[in-house]
Design an enzyme around this catalytic site. Structure first.
Site: not given
Length: 123
Positions: A61-65
């Protein structure tokens, strides 16, 4: 029979759409969310090891970085002949709520480039 065939046979998969019976999702995935002790490069190393060991499902996920690390490891595995793109099931997440147009733009301009792929299997 090689070890990879045994592993693939041991990991159950599920058909996710009736209209596309050839699309199956392995039930065991590598999650790429970092922990507090994750160091730079750990995610890429984990993805590389996962693919070498026969893992074929990556969740990100993008939010994981971590999508850029996942993408670079995946690109190396693909170009090195470790795995073909159609053998890896990739799941990704769009932050929301951002609406259809925002989700499509985010997917095309952020997720795909960061993962170095032309498609994901489940969004």
């Amino acid at each position: 029979v090689d070890a990879l065939d045994v592993l693939r046979a041991a990991v159950p998969s599920v058909q996710i759409l009736d209209d596309w019976p050839d699309v199956v999702m392995p039930m065991v995935a590598l999650g790429t969310r970092p922990t507090n002790s994750t160091k730079l490069g750990d995610i890429a190393a984990g993805v590389t090891s996962w693919l070498h060991l026969g893992g074929r499902h990556i969740d990100t996920a993008h939010s994981y970085g971590t999508q850029k690390e996942v993408g670079s490891a995946l690109a190396r595995a693909l170009s090195g002949g470790v795995v073909a793109r159609d053998e890896v099931f990739i799941t990704a997440q769009v932050p929301g709520p951002i609406g259809y147009a925002g989700a499509r733009s985010f997917f095309e301009h952020t997720i795909l480039p960061e993962l170095n792929v032309t498609y994901v299997d489940l969004l």
